[in-house]
Design a protein around this motif. Structure first.
Motif, PDB file in Angstrom:
ATOM      1  N   ASP A 150     -57.242  -2.862  -5.283  1.00 27.84           N
ATOM      2  CA  ASP A 150     -58.588  -2.484  -4.845  1.00 27.84           C
ATOM      3  C   ASP A 150     -59.370  -2.069  -6.082  1.00 27.84           C
ATOM      4  O   ASP A 150     -59.072  -1.054  -6.709  1.00 27.84           O
ATOM      5  CB  ASP A 150     -58.518  -1.325  -3.847  1.00 27.84           C
ATOM      6  CG  ASP A 150     -59.870  -1.031  -3.216  1.00 27.84           C
ATOM      7  OD1 ASP A 150     -60.841  -1.724  -3.569  1.00 27.84           O
ATOM      8  OD2 ASP A 150     -59.950  -0.124  -2.375  1.00 27.84           O
ATOM      9  N   LEU A 151     -60.388  -2.851  -6.459  1.00 28.93           N
ATOM     10  CA  LEU A 151     -61.161  -2.567  -7.661  1.00 28.93           C
ATOM     11  C   LEU A 151     -62.342  -1.640  -7.389  1.00 28.93           C
ATOM     12  O   LEU A 151     -63.144  -1.374  -8.280  1.00 28.93           O
ATOM     13  CB  LEU A 151     -61.651  -3.876  -8.290  1.00 28.93           C
ATOM     14  CG  LEU A 151     -60.523  -4.809  -8.759  1.00 28.93           C
ATOM     15  CD1 LEU A 151     -61.107  -6.071  -9.367  1.00 28.93           C
ATOM     16  CD2 LEU A 151     -59.619  -4.111  -9.758  1.00 28.93           C
ATOM     17  N   ALA A 152     -62.466  -1.168  -6.141  1.00 24.69           N
ATOM     18  CA  ALA A 152     -63.480  -0.175  -5.802  1.00 24.69           C
ATOM     19  C   ALA A 152     -62.762   1.002  -5.142  1.00 24.69           C
ATOM     20  O   ALA A 152     -62.605   1.041  -3.925  1.00 24.69           O
ATOM     21  CB  ALA A 152     -64.537  -0.765  -4.875  1.00 24.69           C
ATOM     22  N   PRO A 153     -62.279   1.958  -5.923  1.00 23.99           N
ATOM     23  CA  PRO A 153     -61.451   3.042  -5.387  1.00 23.99           C
ATOM     24  C   PRO A 153     -62.147   3.821  -4.283  1.00 23.99           C
ATOM     25  O   PRO A 153     -63.367   4.024  -4.309  1.00 23.99           O
ATOM     26  CB  PRO A 153     -61.209   3.929  -6.622  1.00 23.99           C
ATOM     27  CG  PRO A 153     -61.397   3.024  -7.791  1.00 23.99           C
ATOM     28  CD  PRO A 153     -62.468   2.062  -7.377  1.00 23.99           C
ATOM     29  N   ASP A 154     -61.355   4.249  -3.316  1.00 17.55           N
ATOM     30  CA  ASP A 154     -61.875   5.035  -2.206  1.00 17.55           C
ATOM     31  C   ASP A 154     -60.754   5.933  -1.694  1.00 17.55           C
ATOM     32  O   ASP A 154     -59.682   6.013  -2.295  1.00 17.55           O
ATOM     33  CB  ASP A 154     -62.419   4.127  -1.100  1.00 17.55           C
ATOM     34  CG  ASP A 154     -61.425   3.041  -0.697  1.00 17.55           C
ATOM     35  OD1 ASP A 154     -60.242   3.376  -0.449  1.00 17.55           O
ATOM     36  OD2 ASP A 154     -61.816   1.863  -0.635  1.00 17.55           O
ATOM     37  N   SER A 155     -60.993   6.618  -0.581  1.00 14.24           N
ATOM     38  CA  SER A 155     -60.021   7.573  -0.065  1.00 14.24           C
ATOM     39  C   SER A 155     -59.049   6.943   0.926  1.00 14.24           C
ATOM     40  O   SER A 155     -58.175   7.639   1.455  1.00 14.24           O
ATOM     41  CB  SER A 155     -60.750   8.739   0.614  1.00 14.24           C
ATOM     42  OG  SER A 155     -61.543   8.260   1.697  1.00 14.24           O
ATOM     43  N   LEU A 156     -59.190   5.653   1.204  1.00 15.74           N
ATOM     44  CA  LEU A 156     -58.282   5.004   2.142  1.00 15.74           C
ATOM     45  C   LEU A 156     -56.888   4.907   1.542  1.00 15.74           C
ATOM     46  O   LEU A 156     -56.711   4.724   0.339  1.00 15.74           O
ATOM     47  CB  LEU A 156     -58.808   3.611   2.511  1.00 15.74           C
ATOM     48  CG  LEU A 156     -60.157   3.591   3.243  1.00 15.74           C
ATOM     49  CD1 LEU A 156     -60.592   2.162   3.527  1.00 15.74           C
ATOM     50  CD2 LEU A 156     -60.086   4.393   4.540  1.00 15.74           C
ATOM     51  N   VAL A 157     -55.902   4.989   2.409  1.00 17.71           N
ATOM     52  CA  VAL A 157     -54.503   5.053   1.974  1.00 17.71           C
ATOM     53  C   VAL A 157     -53.843   3.691   2.118  1.00 17.71           C
ATOM     54  O   VAL A 157     -54.027   2.983   3.116  1.00 17.71           O
ATOM     55  CB  VAL A 157     -53.728   6.096   2.801  1.00 17.71           C
ATOM     56  CG1 VAL A 157     -52.255   6.112   2.403  1.00 17.71           C
ATOM     57  CG2 VAL A 157     -54.350   7.475   2.613  1.00 17.71           C
ATOM     58  N   CYS A 158     -53.077   3.327   1.104  1.00 16.50           N
ATOM     59  CA  CYS A 158     -52.258   2.126   1.161  1.00 16.50           C
ATOM     60  C   CYS A 158     -50.905   2.508   0.587  1.00 16.50           C
ATOM     61  O   CYS A 158     -50.711   2.514  -0.632  1.00 16.50           O
ATOM     62  CB  CYS A 158     -52.900   0.998   0.353  1.00 16.50           C
ATOM     63  SG  CYS A 158     -52.204  -0.631   0.666  1.00 16.50           S
ATOM     64  N   THR A 159     -49.981   2.859   1.467  1.00 21.92           N
ATOM     65  CA  THR A 159     -48.703   3.423   1.046  1.00 21.92           C
ATOM     66  C   THR A 159     -47.653   2.330   0.924  1.00 21.92           C
ATOM     67  O   THR A 159     -47.474   1.542   1.852  1.00 21.92           O
ATOM     68  CB  THR A 159     -48.222   4.477   2.056  1.00 21.92           C
ATOM     69  OG1 THR A 159     -49.241   5.464   2.213  1.00 21.92           O
ATOM     70  CG2 THR A 159     -46.944   5.128   1.587  1.00 21.92           C
ATOM     71  N   PRO A 160     -46.962   2.257  -0.208  1.00 23.41           N
ATOM     72  CA  PRO A 160     -45.910   1.246  -0.340  1.00 23.41           C
ATOM     73  C   PRO A 160     -44.739   1.551   0.592  1.00 23.41           C
ATOM     74  O   PRO A 160     -44.547   2.701   0.973  1.00 23.41           O
ATOM     75  CB  PRO A 160     -45.503   1.361  -1.816  1.00 23.41           C
ATOM     76  CG  PRO A 160     -45.903   2.731  -2.238  1.00 23.41           C
ATOM     77  CD  PRO A 160     -47.111   3.079  -1.407  1.00 23.41           C
ATOM     78  N   PRO A 161     -43.968   0.508   0.974  1.00 24.23           N
ATOM     79  CA  PRO A 161     -44.170  -0.867   0.532  1.00 24.23           C
ATOM     80  C   PRO A 161     -45.145  -1.615   1.438  1.00 24.23           C
ATOM     81  O   PRO A 161     -45.160  -1.401   2.646  1.00 24.23           O
ATOM     82  CB  PRO A 161     -42.770  -1.465   0.646  1.00 24.23           C
ATOM     83  CG  PRO A 161     -42.164  -0.717   1.805  1.00 24.23           C
ATOM     84  CD  PRO A 161     -42.725   0.678   1.728  1.00 24.23           C
ATOM     85  N   VAL A 162     -45.971  -2.469   0.835  1.00 21.31           N
ATOM     86  CA  VAL A 162     -46.801  -3.402   1.589  1.00 21.31           C
ATOM     87  C   VAL A 162     -46.026  -4.710   1.615  1.00 21.31           C
ATOM     88  O   VAL A 162     -45.995  -5.445   0.634  1.00 21.31           O
ATOM     89  CB  VAL A 162     -48.180  -3.585   0.942  1.00 21.31           C
ATOM     90  CG1 VAL A 162     -49.006  -4.594   1.724  1.00 21.31           C
ATOM     91  CG2 VAL A 162     -48.912  -2.257   0.887  1.00 21.31           C
ATOM     92  N   THR A 163     -45.346  -4.971   2.729  1.00 24.01           N
ATOM     93  CA  THR A 163     -44.402  -6.088   2.777  1.00 24.01           C
ATOM     94  C   THR A 163     -45.085  -7.435   2.616  1.00 24.01           C
ATOM     95  O   THR A 163     -44.448  -8.415   2.226  1.00 24.01           O
ATOM     96  CB  THR A 163     -43.617  -6.071   4.102  1.00 24.01           C
ATOM     97  OG1 THR A 163     -44.546  -6.111   5.192  1.00 24.01           O
ATOM     98  CG2 THR A 163     -42.772  -4.809   4.204  1.00 24.01           C
ATOM     99  N   ALA A 164     -46.385  -7.512   2.899  1.00 27.94           N
ATOM    100  CA  ALA A 164     -47.101  -8.780   2.756  1.00 27.94           C
ATOM    101  C   ALA A 164     -47.287  -9.165   1.300  1.00 27.94           C
ATOM    102  O   ALA A 164     -47.581 -10.316   1.004  1.00 27.94           O
ATOM    103  CB  ALA A 164     -48.468  -8.696   3.442  1.00 27.94           C
TER     104      ALA A 164
END
Length: 360
Positions: A99-113
């Motif tokens: 994500d090249l536009a940082p924000d407060s949304l969460v993306c917690t590993p692992p992202v299996t895709a």
């Protein structure tokens, strides 16, 4: 003059969140593909009729990349699938990326895709201005685009020499594919300013401090999209002429792109980048083409520093043929993308080769 010609992409974006995992924009259910189930998953989360589904990666559900989750994101996802024409989502899309536009949304590993796959990185190894040409008055009016002591000779020197920072090549721009899949119809390539070690033969590259890759959405010839070629009405008939990209190729969509001429930021409108893949997987990019428009007014507003030899103290417009104060009787000016504004369509040809990449 050499410093004037060190063409590098300036960075206009905020710092990306390289610490979080890669993801695919729009893949809201984390199954590795973009389809209507992603919009359904998001709508079920926003308007639950029972226990809401979990969102493996909130960032992936942020279809319009505004840093929040709402019905507009579902609409953006659906438009990317069924719009007429389909509207691509912001990067990273349709492949994995940051994500090249940082924000407060969460993306917690692992992202299996998005399994961890090293990026495919190419360094621009040759670069030449093909149109318009540059002329200066040195007793006589001289075209200094090609030949000895020319612009293109200085650009070539900067690509291969280390004179500014010991052990670092003077000019390095990268094309970063995360990763490169030449069979896909669409992808995202990052154009980055880099520090690459000297000499060229054994170079390895990392992002230049404080620089941020610029994400560019591209189409490939595998999609049936044509390779990039300049509008013939924008060319002045010079030899050598502008080289078109040819199949198998990639061509980015139009965007605004900032380049730096000796530290002077110059914004190009309707800029595009394209190239031909050699081999699969590609071992080189040839027939590279970068083009974009700068208005005469913007070029006139840029004053070249007096410390730069030969052209110092002059405006950028005055060294481009056809600009106010230029010594040449020719005129390379064109009409811009709005059909009214006068200026120049800048055409650069390049080649690029794979390099060892140590960056994020």
């Amino acid at each position: 003059m050499k410093s004037l010609l060190r063409l590098t992409l300036a960075v206009l974006l905020v710092t990306p969140t390289f610490g979080q995992p890669d993801f695919i924009r729009g893949d809201c259910n984390n199954d590795g593909s973009n389809n209507i189930a992603d919009a359904v998953n998001l709508l079920s989360f926003l308007f639950p009729m029972g226990p809401p589904p979990t969102l493996p990666c909130e960032d992936a559900c942020d279809g319009n990349d505004d840093g929040s989750l709402n019905i507009a994101d579902a609409v953006a996802i659906l438009n990317s699938l069924f719009g007429t024409p389909a509207t691509p989502l912001p990067a990273p899309y349709p492949g994995c990326g940051q994500d090249l536009a940082p924000d407060s949304l969460v993306c917690t590993p692992p992202v299996t895709a998005c399994p961890s796959i090293p990026p495919t990185v190419f360094r621009i190894s040759t670069l030449a201005l093909r149109d318009p040409h540059v002329s200066v008055s040195l007793i006589f009016c001289l075209d200094v685009t090609d030949g000895p002591l020319s612009i293109n000779e200085a650009i070539d020197d900067s690509l291969n020499a280390s004179t500014t920072t010991p052990g670092i090549l003077d000019l390095s721009n990268l094309l970063i594919f995360r990763p490169l899949d030449q069979s896909t119809a669409m992808g995202t390539v990052e154009f980055a300013v880099a520090d690459c070690t000297a000499p060229v033969a054994t170079t390895s590259c990392n992002l230049q401090p404080l620089s941020v890759p610029i994400p560019l959405t591209y189409m490939t010839s595998a999609s049936g999209a044509p390779c990039l070629a300049p509008n013939p009405t924008h060319l002045s008939g010079y030899s050598p002429g502008v080289t078109n990209s040819t199949t198998p190729c990639f061509s980015t969509v139009s965007t605004s792109l900032s380049v730096s001429l000796g530290g002077i930021p110059v914004m190009l409108e309707d800029a595009q980048v394209a190239g031909t893949f050699v081999g699969n997987p590609a071992t080189q990019i040839t027939n590279g083409l970068m083009l974009g428009f700068i208005s005469e007014a913007n070029a006139q507003a840029i004053t070249i520093p007096a410390t730069i030899a030969v052209v110092g103290g002059q405006t950028l417009a005055s060294v481009l043929i056809g600009g106010a104060g230029n010594c040449s009787s020719g005129d390379d000016r064109d009409v811009g993308p709005d059909g009214v504004t006068m200026g120049w369509w800048i055409h650069l040809n390049y080649t690029a080769v794979p390099v060892t990449y140590t960056g994020p």
